[in-house]
Design an enzyme around this catalytic site. Structure first.
Site, PDB file in Angstrom:
ATOM      1  N   ASP A 139       2.284  -4.296  -0.592  1.00 27.36           N
ATOM      2  CA  ASP A 139       2.743  -4.897  -1.984  1.00 27.36           C
ATOM      3  C   ASP A 139       3.994  -3.975  -2.247  1.00 27.36           C
ATOM      4  OD1 ASP A 139       2.397  -6.342  -4.392  1.00 27.36           O
ATOM      5  OD2 ASP A 139       0.788  -4.807  -5.069  1.00 27.36           O
ATOM      6  N   GLY A 140       4.566  -4.939  -3.231  1.00 26.32           N
ATOM      7  CA  GLY A 140       5.890  -4.492  -3.807  1.00 26.32           C
ATOM      8  C   GLY A 140       7.134  -5.229  -3.272  1.00 26.32           C
ATOM      9  N   ASN A 141       7.118  -5.994  -2.467  1.00 26.84           N
ATOM     10  CA  ASN A 141       8.262  -6.719  -1.905  1.00 26.84           C
ATOM     11  C   ASN A 141       9.352  -7.367  -3.014  1.00 26.84           C
ATOM     12  OD1 ASN A 141       7.055  -6.228   0.721  1.00 26.84           O
ATOM     13  ND2 ASN A 141       6.911  -8.269   1.180  1.00 26.84           N
ATOM     14  N   ARG A 184       9.067  -6.676  -6.151  1.00 27.14           N
ATOM     15  CA  ARG A 184       9.776  -5.593  -7.035  1.00 27.14           C
ATOM     16  C   ARG A 184      11.105  -4.675  -6.388  1.00 27.14           C
ATOM     17  NH1 ARG A 184       3.904  -3.212  -8.312  1.00 27.14           N
ATOM     18  NH2 ARG A 184       3.619  -4.655  -6.893  1.00 27.14           N
ATOM     19  N   ASN A 234      -2.072 -16.389  -2.145  1.00 26.39           N
ATOM     20  CA  ASN A 234      -0.702 -16.653  -1.908  1.00 26.39           C
ATOM     21  C   ASN A 234      -0.205 -18.045  -1.785  1.00 26.39           C
ATOM     22  OD1 ASN A 234      -0.049 -13.571  -0.179  1.00 26.39           O
ATOM     23  ND2 ASN A 234      -0.031 -14.016  -2.254  1.00 26.39           N
ATOM     24  N   TRP A 235      -1.184 -19.040  -1.489  1.00 29.13           N
ATOM     25  CA  TRP A 235      -0.966 -20.441  -1.402  1.00 29.13           C
ATOM     26  C   TRP A 235      -0.396 -20.917  -2.771  1.00 29.13           C
ATOM     27  CZ3 TRP A 235       0.262 -22.010   3.149  1.00 29.13           C
ATOM     28  CH2 TRP A 235      -0.428 -21.652   4.402  1.00 29.13           C
ATOM     29  N   LEU A 284      -8.179  -3.941  -5.094  1.00 26.68           N
ATOM     30  CA  LEU A 284      -8.467  -4.462  -3.495  1.00 26.68           C
ATOM     31  C   LEU A 284      -7.982  -5.604  -3.310  1.00 26.68           C
ATOM     32  CD1 LEU A 284     -12.112  -3.031  -2.901  1.00 26.68           C
ATOM     33  CD2 LEU A 284      -9.917  -2.120  -2.305  1.00 26.68           C
TER      34      LEU A 284
HETATM   35  C1  FPP Z   1       3.580  -8.477  -1.210  1.00 28.22           C
HETATM   36  O1  FPP Z   1       4.653  -8.211  -2.130  1.00 28.22           O
HETATM   37  C2  FPP Z   1       3.790  -8.799  -0.137  1.00 28.22           C
HETATM   38  C3  FPP Z   1       3.496 -10.103   0.411  1.00 28.22           C
HETATM   39  C4  FPP Z   1       2.930 -11.158  -0.285  1.00 28.22           C
HETATM   40  C5  FPP Z   1       3.744 -10.722   1.864  1.00 28.22           C
HETATM   41  C6  FPP Z   1       3.634  -9.574   2.988  1.00 28.22           C
HETATM   42  C7  FPP Z   1       4.787  -9.817   3.877  1.00 28.22           C
HETATM   43  C8  FPP Z   1       5.799  -9.217   4.738  1.00 28.22           C
HETATM   44  C9  FPP Z   1       5.350  -7.788   4.469  1.00 28.22           C
HETATM   45  C10 FPP Z   1       6.898  -9.650   5.261  1.00 28.22           C
HETATM   46  C11 FPP Z   1       6.548 -10.733   6.632  1.00 28.22           C
HETATM   47  C12 FPP Z   1       5.200  -9.939   7.477  1.00 28.22           C
HETATM   48  C13 FPP Z   1       5.155 -10.207   8.644  1.00 28.22           C
HETATM   49  C14 FPP Z   1       3.924  -9.853   9.435  1.00 28.22           C
HETATM   50  C15 FPP Z   1       6.178 -11.047   9.448  1.00 28.22           C
HETATM   51  P1  FPP Z   1       4.858  -9.058  -3.459  1.00 28.22           P
HETATM   52  O2  FPP Z   1       5.802 -10.358  -3.148  1.00 28.22           O
HETATM   53  O3  FPP Z   1       3.594  -9.307  -4.038  1.00 28.22           O
HETATM   54  O4  FPP Z   1       5.424  -8.147  -4.297  1.00 28.22           O
HETATM   55  P2  FPP Z   1       5.509  -7.884  -5.916  1.00 28.22           P
HETATM   56  O5  FPP Z   1       4.145  -7.537  -6.079  1.00 28.22           O
HETATM   57  O6  FPP Z   1       6.571  -6.847  -6.116  1.00 28.22           O
HETATM   58  O7  FPP Z   1       6.043  -9.305  -6.551  1.00 28.22           O
END
Ligand code: FPP
Length: 247
Positions: A24-26, A28, A72-73, A199
């Site tokens: 989680d956290g991409n 942010r 996520n969809w 979770l």
């Molecule tokens: C959560 O961050 C992450 C995801 C929804 C997707 C996970 C995907 C990856 C790590 C990249 C690709 C993976 C593979 C296996 C190739 P968020 O977008 O919910 O972050 P946020 O809560 O900070 O907005």
């Protein structure tokens, strides 16, 4: 340093057989750098590579990564396409390296919701890594735990309706066998990044006795060092499974 931590882990025995991670956290991470969310996912893919290498080094048998949830969809179409695109790139770029490391990839979830190109990429990486014997990697894609439990219930009910299964034979093992993770051992350790204590519909059945480790580190910054620290944290826990301490 990561190598010192790895040494510590080996000294302290009890390595978790199965680690599950909510990455989680991409978003942010990207926002903090003034970048689009997709840049966070791209960097997140590098963290996936790093953590797989670290898990193989540490001797983890099963690594389960929550890569895309059924929820996520609901994200904007551009973000879904970017994530599916990244998955396709990942499958193409990493297959040979995963084979070299002895990693067998399984992709689990409601895969028929994926588009044809992403589906082909998934099939390629699963077929191409089959037989890897050092570590099993479960990539959970289009996955939701409640849906998984409902599906398992439906599959059992269908067998009962056909007269193949007696309801009295439905026990823990029979139920578990219908989950996507089948007869794999439950995760010993669940790691969640970005400091959220939730979770989020991940492995609700399988996590019943799992130790939890939440770190404030955002997924794109997660490295071997954080993985090894989580394992050291796990090694300090006393697992009781509802019983009292021995002796
Ligand atoms: C959560 O961050 C992450 C995801 C929804 C997707 C996970 C995907 C990856 C790590 C990249 C690709 C993976 C593979 C296996 C190739 P968020 O977008 O919910 O972050 P946020 O809560 O900070 O907005």
């Amino acid at each position: 340093m990561a190598s010192d931590l790895l040494h510590q882990i080996r000294l302290h025995g009890a390595i978790p057989r199965h680690i599950a991670i909510i990455m989680d956290g991409n978003g942010r991470w990207a926002r903090g750098k003034g970048l689009p969310r997709t840049a966070g996912h791209r960097q997140g893919m590098n963290a996936v590579r790093e953590v797989i290498e670290g898990a193989v080094e540490a001797g983890i048998e099963i690594l389960t990564l929550f890569a895309f949830s059924t929820d996520n969809w609901q994200r904007p179409r551009v973000e879904i396409s970017a994530l599916m695109g990244l998955l396709t790139v990942y499958a193409r770029q990493e297959r040979a390296e995963l084979v070299r490391q002895g990693v067998e990839v399984h992709v689990l979830g409601e895969l028929d919701r994926m588009d044809a190109a992403a589906r082909r990429a998934v099939d390629t990486i699963v077929d191409g890594t089959s037989g890897g014997s050092r570590m099993r990697l479960n990539l959970m894609i289009s996955y939701g735990a409640r849906e998984e439990i409902v599906r398992a219930t439906r599959l059992l009910a269908e067998r009962v309706a056909k007269g193949e299964l007696d309801p009295s034979a439905i026990d823990d093992d029979a139920f578990r066998a219908e989950l996507f993770t089948g007869d794999q051992p439950d995760p010993d350790l669940l790691i969640r990044t970005s400091g959220e204590f939730r979770l989020s519909n991940f492995l609700l059945w399988q996590l019943a006795y799992t130790e939890l480790h939440v770190t404030p580190v955002l997924w794109p910054d997660f490295s071997r060092k954080e993985l090894f620290s989580a394992v050291r944290d796990f090694q300090r826990r006393e697992r009781r499974f509802g019983r009292v301490r021995a002796g």
